[in-house]
Design a protein around this motif. Structure first.
Motif, PDB file in Angstrom:
ATOM      1  N   ILE A 530      49.657  43.756  32.905  1.00 35.12           N
ATOM      2  CA  ILE A 530      48.205  43.862  32.683  1.00 35.12           C
ATOM      3  C   ILE A 530      47.539  42.892  33.654  1.00 35.12           C
ATOM      4  O   ILE A 530      47.653  41.676  33.491  1.00 35.12           O
ATOM      5  CB  ILE A 530      47.814  43.495  31.243  1.00 35.12           C
ATOM      6  CG1 ILE A 530      48.590  44.363  30.248  1.00 35.12           C
ATOM      7  CG2 ILE A 530      46.315  43.639  31.042  1.00 35.12           C
ATOM      8  CD1 ILE A 530      48.347  43.976  28.798  1.00 35.12           C
ATOM      9  N   ASP A 531      46.869  43.463  34.640  1.00 32.60           N
ATOM     10  CA  ASP A 531      46.233  42.666  35.695  1.00 32.60           C
ATOM     11  C   ASP A 531      44.865  42.166  35.215  1.00 32.60           C
ATOM     12  O   ASP A 531      44.240  42.791  34.352  1.00 32.60           O
ATOM     13  CB  ASP A 531      46.058  43.579  36.931  1.00 32.60           C
ATOM     14  CG  ASP A 531      45.897  42.795  38.214  1.00 32.60           C
ATOM     15  OD1 ASP A 531      45.844  41.557  38.150  1.00 32.60           O
ATOM     16  OD2 ASP A 531      45.840  43.437  39.292  1.00 32.60           O
ATOM     17  N   ASP A 532      44.415  41.080  35.798  1.00 34.28           N
ATOM     18  CA  ASP A 532      43.082  40.519  35.509  1.00 34.28           C
ATOM     19  C   ASP A 532      42.867  40.321  34.014  1.00 34.28           C
ATOM     20  O   ASP A 532      41.769  40.571  33.491  1.00 34.28           O
ATOM     21  CB  ASP A 532      41.965  41.425  36.073  1.00 34.28           C
ATOM     22  CG  ASP A 532      42.094  41.599  37.567  1.00 34.28           C
ATOM     23  OD1 ASP A 532      42.843  40.813  38.198  1.00 34.28           O
ATOM     24  OD2 ASP A 532      41.468  42.523  38.103  1.00 34.28           O
ATOM     25  N   TYR A 533      43.900  39.892  33.318  1.00 33.81           N
ATOM     26  CA  TYR A 533      43.790  39.737  31.870  1.00 33.81           C
ATOM     27  C   TYR A 533      42.711  38.713  31.538  1.00 33.81           C
ATOM     28  O   TYR A 533      42.631  37.646  32.135  1.00 33.81           O
ATOM     29  CB  TYR A 533      45.131  39.309  31.256  1.00 33.81           C
ATOM     30  CG  TYR A 533      44.994  39.108  29.763  1.00 33.81           C
ATOM     31  CD1 TYR A 533      44.939  40.202  28.909  1.00 33.81           C
ATOM     32  CD2 TYR A 533      44.846  37.824  29.231  1.00 33.81           C
ATOM     33  CE1 TYR A 533      44.745  40.031  27.556  1.00 33.81           C
ATOM     34  CE2 TYR A 533      44.652  37.648  27.873  1.00 33.81           C
ATOM     35  CZ  TYR A 533      44.597  38.760  27.041  1.00 33.81           C
ATOM     36  OH  TYR A 533      44.391  38.579  25.706  1.00 33.81           O
ATOM     37  N   GLY A 534      41.900  39.043  30.540  1.00 31.92           N
ATOM     38  CA  GLY A 534      40.842  38.133  30.125  1.00 31.92           C
ATOM     39  C   GLY A 534      39.461  38.636  30.516  1.00 31.92           C
ATOM     40  O   GLY A 534      38.454  38.207  29.980  1.00 31.92           O
ATOM     41  N   THR A 535      39.431  39.585  31.461  1.00 28.06           N
ATOM     42  CA  THR A 535      38.123  40.083  31.908  1.00 28.06           C
ATOM     43  C   THR A 535      37.644  41.233  31.014  1.00 28.06           C
ATOM     44  O   THR A 535      36.490  41.628  31.072  1.00 28.06           O
ATOM     45  CB  THR A 535      38.182  40.572  33.366  1.00 28.06           C
ATOM     46  OG1 THR A 535      39.295  41.458  33.485  1.00 28.06           O
ATOM     47  CG2 THR A 535      38.361  39.417  34.324  1.00 28.06           C
ATOM     48  N   ILE A 553      47.098  36.517  34.058  1.00 28.91           N
ATOM     49  CA  ILE A 553      45.829  35.914  33.643  1.00 28.91           C
ATOM     50  C   ILE A 553      44.884  35.871  34.842  1.00 28.91           C
ATOM     51  O   ILE A 553      45.266  35.442  35.935  1.00 28.91           O
ATOM     52  CB  ILE A 553      46.048  34.499  33.084  1.00 28.91           C
ATOM     53  CG1 ILE A 553      47.089  34.550  31.957  1.00 28.91           C
ATOM     54  CG2 ILE A 553      44.742  33.913  32.569  1.00 28.91           C
ATOM     55  CD1 ILE A 553      47.484  33.202  31.431  1.00 28.91           C
ATOM     56  N   ASP A 554      43.670  36.308  34.622  1.00 30.25           N
ATOM     57  CA  ASP A 554      42.719  36.428  35.725  1.00 30.25           C
ATOM     58  C   ASP A 554      42.384  35.072  36.332  1.00 30.25           C
ATOM     59  O   ASP A 554      42.312  34.050  35.638  1.00 30.25           O
ATOM     60  CB  ASP A 554      41.433  37.095  35.237  1.00 30.25           C
ATOM     61  CG  ASP A 554      40.561  37.510  36.400  1.00 30.25           C
ATOM     62  OD1 ASP A 554      40.933  38.475  37.088  1.00 30.25           O
ATOM     63  OD2 ASP A 554      39.542  36.834  36.651  1.00 30.25           O
ATOM     64  N   GLN A 555      42.146  35.105  37.644  1.00 25.20           N
ATOM     65  CA  GLN A 555      41.932  33.854  38.376  1.00 25.20           C
ATOM     66  C   GLN A 555      40.695  33.086  37.934  1.00 25.20           C
ATOM     67  O   GLN A 555      40.638  31.874  38.073  1.00 25.20           O
ATOM     68  CB  GLN A 555      41.896  34.094  39.883  1.00 25.20           C
ATOM     69  CG  GLN A 555      41.093  35.277  40.330  1.00 25.20           C
ATOM     70  CD  GLN A 555      41.183  35.451  41.843  1.00 25.20           C
ATOM     71  OE1 GLN A 555      40.613  34.673  42.575  1.00 25.20           O
ATOM     72  NE2 GLN A 555      41.916  36.457  42.271  1.00 25.20           N
ATOM     73  N   CYS A 556      39.722  33.782  37.340  1.00 27.88           N
ATOM     74  CA  CYS A 556      38.507  33.071  36.931  1.00 27.88           C
ATOM     75  C   CYS A 556      38.797  32.014  35.851  1.00 27.88           C
ATOM     76  O   CYS A 556      38.100  31.010  35.758  1.00 27.88           O
ATOM     77  CB  CYS A 556      37.432  34.042  36.484  1.00 27.88           C
ATOM     78  SG  CYS A 556      37.847  34.929  35.006  1.00 27.88           S
ATOM     79  N   VAL A 586      51.960  35.635  34.290  1.00 26.37           N
ATOM     80  CA  VAL A 586      51.726  35.271  35.695  1.00 26.37           C
ATOM     81  C   VAL A 586      50.301  34.728  35.784  1.00 26.37           C
ATOM     82  O   VAL A 586      49.373  35.321  35.236  1.00 26.37           O
ATOM     83  CB  VAL A 586      51.885  36.494  36.638  1.00 26.37           C
ATOM     84  CG1 VAL A 586      51.594  36.104  38.083  1.00 26.37           C
ATOM     85  CG2 VAL A 586      53.260  37.095  36.516  1.00 26.37           C
ATOM     86  N   ALA A 587      50.148  33.592  36.451  1.00 22.67           N
ATOM     87  CA  ALA A 587      48.805  33.029  36.629  1.00 22.67           C
ATOM     88  C   ALA A 587      48.326  33.383  38.031  1.00 22.67           C
ATOM     89  O   ALA A 587      49.007  33.115  39.015  1.00 22.67           O
ATOM     90  CB  ALA A 587      48.850  31.524  36.442  1.00 22.67           C
ATOM     91  N   GLU A 588      47.151  33.989  38.095  1.00 17.14           N
ATOM     92  CA  GLU A 588      46.576  34.424  39.380  1.00 17.14           C
ATOM     93  C   GLU A 588      45.585  33.384  39.876  1.00 17.14           C
ATOM     94  O   GLU A 588      44.928  32.725  39.057  1.00 17.14           O
ATOM     95  CB  GLU A 588      45.786  35.713  39.153  1.00 17.14           C
ATOM     96  CG  GLU A 588      46.469  36.955  39.610  1.00 17.14           C
ATOM     97  CD  GLU A 588      45.508  38.141  39.553  1.00 17.14           C
ATOM     98  OE1 GLU A 588      45.636  39.000  40.415  1.00 17.14           O
ATOM     99  OE2 GLU A 588      44.652  38.195  38.646  1.00 17.14           O
TER     100      GLU A 588
END
Ligand code: C2E
Ligand code: MG
Ligand code: MG
Length: 636
Positions: A530-535, A553-556, A586-588
């Motif tokens: 799951i990409d950009d998780y949290g958005t 986890i999304d980079q923001c 994975v932390a982006e």
């Protein structure tokens, strides 16, 4: 005698004697008859005049010539001015003079009689049934007083009288038949013309109207709009054109049938007509497309307010005893100074299409949208060409084990450098590819290139995984999984080394079909991330039914963990929750060393970000990997 034949006889007598004025040829027709008689009379009598003068009958020739040349041309011109009586009198005078002269010089018992017999025909032809009898009788009486008739016996006189009478009846009958025939012909022409005119009017109506609803069609509405624009030029009011497309009406009609469909349309049209009664006009442009226009003072507000108040959320119609609500999407265009009807209609349609694409109910046209559309379209054409000409490049961004510092894999990210515009970021071209369908060939190219690269690394002794981004639309590609499997098999890359990244949004609004594609991918051994998780909604409820392997986890959130306590809490709790659910994390967007150690403390295993390495070409990635830069940095 039967009553029918009795009435026929009465009709015959009435026609023969011109008792009924309706049976007499009208003024226009008689004018034509007189002119014809003039021309023939002029030709015949001048020829006779010339002949008689040549053979020595000077008096006869002069009489004929004078009568023909003086009276007939005058009659001809008078008949044009509809002074029929004068014209008729002149023709008759000329005929009488010439015939009396012929009679006199030829003699009653010699050639003179031939000419006399033509007179009844001329009389009825020129003066019609009723006055024809008067002229003919008058002439008959006159003939008896002509000097050459003086010598004839009483028996000859009786013969002559009855002979003439017979010719008069004959001439009157001929003339009556001629008039009857002409009348019949005129009546038939009139009837046929009426039928043809009705067809023509119907065709003209259909050319500008819709057959089913009777509303003006595109042509018709353009005419009306043109008129309105001209009127507006004198008025200060503005003109609003609203283009409406009904949603799913065609599908509904296909289901309920054309008969019920017509009933449905009748209700919709009644609704529309009712709505525009105020000041506007409505038309139908396509099966499910309608247009309105009306004048208003307060442009935007009135246009949208009008739509909301008159049409509401849709058209309520009755289908049998069920109430159905036909939804619509609408676009409006407000009349500018230079606009032509065609342009206004096009802009309103464009606004409707924009509303449809953006999932709005209503949108008012503005020129910026056009520019956006054109640049979008240009980008699409360029991207298609770039794909065909292999202008896209694959970049790889390292993913690193935060605890051991080992390079674990890479994310494949598409790069495009246009020869004229330079590099175009994926955030621009991926949405264009998604909307246009180019995402299908693009994703296949990404899959093939990334897996081939992964195989190359493995052959070189680097046991790396590869992460590939998928768009929501890719899940509609029925052959995608087979293609993926084939590539993995062809390049001998085990599926568990291949991660398919899907953004969180895809999982939130997923169809059964797409969910099955994800399930099948997972069953075949591919990893799902799951990409950009949290958005998105940040609720993991949606993965209950879906096989997810990894959470990115999304980079923001990652960028702020050192400064923002709440970001740190979110990241920490997300990592905890993911680990409990047995998901890889994975932390982006890891950009600093401090973030690496913090993430490590939180229990995050893998990191990706500029701190380790930016996305780079395959060659640059190989160099980077050889230098083993990641290991050194992770130890920091
Ligand atoms: P993404 O999948 O979330 O990819 C990560 C994006 O974050 C990449 O941007 C990457 O360059 C950027 N990034 C990575 N580390 C850092 C960092 O430390 N700091 C900052 N500021 N940014 C970082 P990129 O390459 O521009 O891609 C943007 C998005 O475009 C991707 O987001 C992905 O959703 C999409 N995309 C890229 N390539 C493809 C592709 O081949 N197919 C599909 N469907 N989408 C793609
Ligand atoms: Mg990604
Ligand atoms: Mg991402």
């Amino acid at each position: 005698m039967s009553p029918q034949s009795g009435s026929r006889l009465r009709q015959f007598i009435s026609d023969l004697f011109g008792i009924d004025p309706a049976t007499i040829a009208n003024v226009k027709e008689r004018g034509k008859d007189i002119r014809l008689a003039c021309i023939i009379g002029l030709l015949v009598s001048t020829s006779f005049a010339v002949f008689n003068l040549t053979v020595g009958f000077v008096a006869l020739g002069l009489i004929e010539g004078a009568a023909a040349l003086l009276l007939l041309p005058a009659a001809y011109f008078l008949s044009h001015s509809e002074r029929m009586l004068s014209a008729e009198t002149l023709v008759m005078l000329s005929a009488i003079i010439i015939n009396a002269a012929l009679f006199h010089f030829g003699g009653v018992d010699s050639t003179g009689i031939y000419w006399i017999l033509s007179l009844p025909f001329i009389t009825f032809f020129v003066t019609g049934q009723r006055r024809g009898w008067l002229w003919a009788f008058g002439f008959l009486v006159l003939l008896l007083f002509i000097p050459s008739a003086a010598g004839i016996s009483q028996t000859q006189e009786v013969h002559f009288f009855f002979g003439m009478l017979f010719y008069m009846v004959l001439a009157a009958s001929f003339n009556m038949l001629r008039v009857r025939f002409e009348e019949k012909l005129a009546r038939q022409v009139k009837e046929k013309t009426a039928v043809a005119t009705a067809y023509l009017e119907q065709l003209q109506f259909l050319a500008k109207h819709d057959e089913l609803t009777g509303l003006p069609n595109r042509e018709g509405i353009l005419d009306l709009l043109d008129d309105e624009i001209k009127r507006q030029a004198e008025d200060s009011e503005a003109l609003v054109v609203i283009y409406i497309k009904l949603i799913r009406i065609i599908e509904l009609i296909n289901i309920v049938g054309t008969e019920q469909g017509a009933v449905l349309f009748a209700q919709i049209v009644a609704n529309l007509k009712n709505a525009v009664q105020r000041s506007g006009k409505a038309g139908r442009l396509g099966r499910d497309e309608f247009v309105f226009f009306f004048s208003c003072k307060d442009l935007d507000l009135e246009a949208s307010g009008w739509l909301a108040s008159t049409l509401g959320a849709g058209f309520e119609c009755l289908l049998g005893n069920q109430t159905v609500n036909i939804e619509y999407v609408a676009g409006a265009c407000i009349h500018g100074d230079e606009a032509e009807a065609e342009v206004l209609l096009r802009k309103a349609e464009q606004a409707m299409l924009t509303a449809k694409e953006a999932h709005y109910d209503f949108f008012i046209y503005n020129a910026d949208n056009d520019r956006e559309f054109i640049s979008h379209h240009l980008l699409f054409s360029k991207l298609r060409k770039a794909l065909q000409q292999n202008q896209l490049e694959m970049y790889y961004q390292p993913q690193v084990d935060l605890h051991t510092g080992r390079l674990t894999g890479a994310e494949a990210l598409a790069r495009w450098t246009d020869p004229t515009e330079g590099p175009i970021p994926p955030l621009f071209f991926i949405p264009v590819a998604e909307q246009s369908g180019l995402i299908f060939p693009l994703t296949r190219w990404v899959i093939a290139t990334a897996i081939a690269q992964c195989a190359q690394w493995r052959n070189a002794g680097l046991d790396l995984g590869i992460a590939i981004n998928l768009s929501a639309r890719n899940l509609a590609d029925a052959d995608l999984l087979a293609y993926l499997e084939n590539m993995a098999t062809d390049f001998c890359v085990p599926p568990e080394k291949i991660t398919m990244e899907l953004t969180e949004g895809v999982f939130l609004d997923i169809s059964q079909k797409s969910a099955n594609v994800i399930r099948h991918m997972h069953e075949k051994g591919f990893r799902i991330s799951i990409d950009d998780y949290g958005t998105g909604y940040s609720s993991l409820s949606y993965i209950k039914g879906l096989p997810v392997t990894e959470l990115k986890i999304d980079q923001c959130f990652i960028k702020g963990i050192m400064e923002s306590h709440s970001d740190a809490l979110i990241v920490q709790s997300t990592i905890d929750m993911a680990l409990q659910l047995d998901l890889e994390v994975v932390a982006e967007g890891v950009e600093e060393a401090s973030i690496v150690s913090q993430l490590r403390d939180f229990g995050c295993r893998v990191g990706q970000g500029y701190y380790f390495g930016r996305p780079m070409s395959a060659v640059a990635f190989d160099l980077w990997a050889q230098q083993d830069a990641c290991a050194a940095k992770a130890q920091a």
